[in-house]
Design a protein around this motif. Structure first.
Motif, mmCIF file in Angstrom:
data_model
loop_
_atom_site.group_PDB
_atom_site.id
_atom_site.type_symbol
_atom_site.label_atom_id
_atom_site.label_comp_id
_atom_site.label_asym_id
_atom_site.label_seq_id
_atom_site.Cartn_x
_atom_site.Cartn_y
_atom_site.Cartn_z
ATOM 1 N N PHE A 11 131.789 32.174 49.688
ATOM 2 C CA PHE A 11 130.540 32.712 50.217
ATOM 3 C C PHE A 11 130.814 33.394 51.550
ATOM 4 O O PHE A 11 131.650 32.945 52.334
ATOM 5 C CB PHE A 11 129.546 31.560 50.424
ATOM 6 N N LYS A 13 128.830 36.556 54.505
ATOM 7 C CA LYS A 13 127.862 37.616 54.796
ATOM 8 C C LYS A 13 128.385 38.961 54.324
ATOM 9 O O LYS A 13 127.618 39.867 54.042
ATOM 10 C CB LYS A 13 127.541 37.657 56.285
ATOM 11 N N ASN A 21 137.187 33.158 54.022
ATOM 12 C CA ASN A 21 136.812 31.771 53.736
ATOM 13 C C ASN A 21 137.615 31.224 52.557
ATOM 14 O O ASN A 21 138.073 30.081 52.586
ATOM 15 C CB ASN A 21 135.316 31.660 53.450
ATOM 16 N N SER A 86 126.508 37.251 43.115
ATOM 17 C CA SER A 86 125.173 36.874 43.550
ATOM 18 C C SER A 86 124.142 37.151 42.461
ATOM 19 O O SER A 86 124.217 38.153 41.764
ATOM 20 C CB SER A 86 124.808 37.608 44.832
ATOM 21 N N ARG A 95 125.835 27.869 45.569
ATOM 22 C CA ARG A 95 124.994 27.773 46.768
ATOM 23 C C ARG A 95 124.417 26.369 46.912
ATOM 24 O O ARG A 95 124.393 25.810 48.014
ATOM 25 C CB ARG A 95 123.859 28.797 46.717
ATOM 26 N N TYR A 98 127.144 23.691 47.899
ATOM 27 C CA TYR A 98 127.655 23.778 49.262
ATOM 28 C C TYR A 98 126.556 23.920 50.320
ATOM 29 O O TYR A 98 126.853 24.262 51.467
ATOM 30 C CB TYR A 98 128.671 24.919 49.371
ATOM 31 N N LEU A 100 124.091 26.094 50.675
ATOM 32 C CA LEU A 100 123.935 27.471 51.151
ATOM 33 C C LEU A 100 122.620 28.114 50.737
ATOM 34 O O LEU A 100 122.399 29.289 51.018
ATOM 35 C CB LEU A 100 125.102 28.323 50.632
ATOM 36 N N LYS A 101 121.774 27.363 50.072
ATOM 37 C CA LYS A 101 120.498 27.916 49.604
ATOM 38 C C LYS A 101 119.705 28.445 50.802
ATOM 39 O O LYS A 101 119.548 27.769 51.810
ATOM 40 C CB LYS A 101 119.705 26.836 48.868
ATOM 41 N N LYS A 103 120.616 30.846 52.813
ATOM 42 C CA LYS A 103 121.478 31.500 53.807
ATOM 43 C C LYS A 103 121.784 32.926 53.364
ATOM 44 O O LYS A 103 121.946 33.194 52.176
ATOM 45 C CB LYS A 103 122.772 30.723 53.993
ATOM 46 N N VAL A 107 127.913 35.316 47.058
ATOM 47 C CA VAL A 107 128.986 34.541 46.448
ATOM 48 C C VAL A 107 129.902 35.541 45.742
ATOM 49 O O VAL A 107 129.436 36.368 44.965
ATOM 50 C CB VAL A 107 128.442 33.498 45.452
#
Length: 116
Positions: A11, A13, A21, A86, A95, A98, A100-101, A103, A107
């Motif tokens: 994941f 931005k 990552n 995504s 998501r 980890y 990440l929901k 954010k 992915v």
């Protein structure tokens, strides 16, 4: 040294952040010695255009590119492939798994051949 296929979800931005990552996670998991057979061996990636994989299962398409020896990702010394996942069920699961929901980011599925 041989080569083995790998795949990794990550994941970020941006695709660059997600790649960093993924490499960091693999380095932590497999060590710093090299020849891990993971994305830790990669220093770059090549985004597979959305029009190529739109409406297809992302992992299945990545596996097909590996099987076909797609020139963009066939070298263990070259770039990894990258597919934005995504909006897929797999990305939603990732998501949730980890935390990440909600954010901002995407992915990505990174895949290719790595030295082992």
């Amino acid at each position: 040294m041989g080569a083995v296929p790998f795949e990794a979800l990550a994941f970020g931005k941006t695709a660059d952040e997600a790649f960093s990552n993924a490499v960091e996670d693999a380095t932590h998991m497999h060590g710093h010695a090299g020849y891990t057979g993971s994305i830790a061996e990669k220093s770059s990636f090549k985004v597979i255009p959305k029009q190529e994989h739109h409406g297809k299962q992302k992992r299945r398409y990545a596996h097909q590119l590996l099987e076909d020896g797609d020139e963009r990702i066939r070298s263990k010394w070259g770039p990894a492939g990258a597919i934005n996942c995504s909006g897929t069920t797999g990305a939603k699961r990732y998501r949730e798994q980890y935390g990440l929901k909600g954010k901002h980011g995407d992915v990505w599925l990174f895949f290719g051949w790595a030295s082992h």
